[in-house]
Design a protein around this motif. Sequence first.
Motif, PDB file in Angstrom:
ATOM      1  N   ASN A  61      48.823  -0.186 -53.746  1.00 50.85           N
ATOM      2  CA  ASN A  61      48.442  -0.228 -52.349  1.00 50.85           C
ATOM      3  C   ASN A  61      48.250   1.204 -51.863  1.00 50.85           C
ATOM      4  O   ASN A  61      49.038   2.088 -52.202  1.00 50.85           O
ATOM      5  CB  ASN A  61      49.522  -0.932 -51.524  1.00 50.85           C
ATOM      6  CG  ASN A  61      49.138  -1.075 -50.068  1.00 50.85           C
ATOM      7  OD1 ASN A  61      48.057  -1.528 -49.754  1.00 50.85           O
ATOM      8  ND2 ASN A  61      50.042  -0.685 -49.181  1.00 50.85           N
ATOM      9  N   GLN A  63      47.941   3.467 -48.441  1.00 54.46           N
ATOM     10  CA  GLN A  63      48.152   3.425 -46.993  1.00 54.46           C
ATOM     11  C   GLN A  63      48.747   4.759 -46.545  1.00 54.46           C
ATOM     12  O   GLN A  63      49.644   5.305 -47.208  1.00 54.46           O
ATOM     13  CB  GLN A  63      49.089   2.277 -46.626  1.00 54.46           C
ATOM     14  CG  GLN A  63      49.136   1.954 -45.148  1.00 54.46           C
ATOM     15  CD  GLN A  63      49.926   0.674 -44.894  1.00 54.46           C
ATOM     16  OE1 GLN A  63      50.720   0.233 -45.713  1.00 54.46           O
ATOM     17  NE2 GLN A  63      49.709   0.071 -43.729  1.00 54.46           N
ATOM     18  N   ASN A  64      48.221   5.290 -45.461  1.00 54.85           N
ATOM     19  CA  ASN A  64      48.729   6.544 -44.902  1.00 54.85           C
ATOM     20  C   ASN A  64      48.760   7.666 -45.949  1.00 54.85           C
ATOM     21  O   ASN A  64      49.757   8.390 -46.092  1.00 54.85           O
ATOM     22  CB  ASN A  64      50.131   6.340 -44.313  1.00 54.85           C
ATOM     23  CG  ASN A  64      50.138   5.331 -43.183  1.00 54.85           C
ATOM     24  OD1 ASN A  64      49.187   5.260 -42.397  1.00 54.85           O
ATOM     25  ND2 ASN A  64      51.205   4.553 -43.092  1.00 54.85           N
TER      26      ASN A  64
END
Length: 234
Positions: A61, A63-64
Motif C-alpha cells: 500500500n 500512502q503519505n
Amino acid sequence: PDFDHWFSKIKTFYNEQIAIQNGRLIREDDWWQRLLRRTSGTSFAVYTDELGKVMGYIRYNIQNLTLELLDFNAINYESQQNLWQFIQSHTAEVEKIIGEASNQESFGTAFLNPQFQQQIVQDKMIRIIDVERFLCSYPFEKIDEPLYLNVQDKQAEWNNQVFKIEHEGQVTIVKTPKNEAMLTMDIGKLSALMVGYHSLDWYVFRKEASGSDKTINQWSNALPKGYPSFYDYF
C-alpha cells in the motif's frame, strides 16, 4: 490485467508456500476479503517464471509517501530479488518503505548497505489448550524409542499428565515413569518449544526444561526445526 485471475493464482501460491512453513495462518477466502477491506488501495505485484507460474508476490500500500509491505512471499532468491527491484522502482515517489519480517530471516543481509532502522517487537504468544490432542497432530520427525512428557499446567488440570508418544505418533496418558526418562516442562515454555521458538537446549540451559541427557537428545531429534513466523492479526 484480470484481477480475479491473478488474485486466484496468488491465493494458490500463498497456500502452497505456508504449507511448508512454520506458524503461518491458513487464509480462507473470507480472510483474504477481510484483508482487502482493512487496507484501502491495496496493490499486488507478481513475479512469474517464463511459463507464467507464480514464483513470488508482494501485497503493498502506498500512502503519505510511504510504501508499506503487507505481504512478501517468494519461492527462491531470484524471485525475491526481482520483487525488491520492483519496490526499488518506486523510490522516486515514496520517502519511506516499512514492513514486518521475522527476526530469524536476517532481513538486513539482503542489502548491500543495510543501514536502516529496525525495531524488534515481541507481540505473539502461543498456548496449548489440550496437550494430548496437540501431540496427536504434531509432526514429530524421529522417534526411535517412546518419548515421555511431564506437563505442568496450573490453569488447565487436564494437561497435568505424563504423556507417552510412540514411534508411530500414538499418544497415551501413563503413570509416572522414572524421572530421568521424562521431559518435564511448564505449559508456557512447552508451547513455545513445540512451535520452534527456541531449541530444547535453550530451555534446558535456562532450567525451564529438565530430563536426562539421553531424554533431551531424544526429544531434540524428534522435534522439527523451523522458526515460526506469523504476520496476520485478528
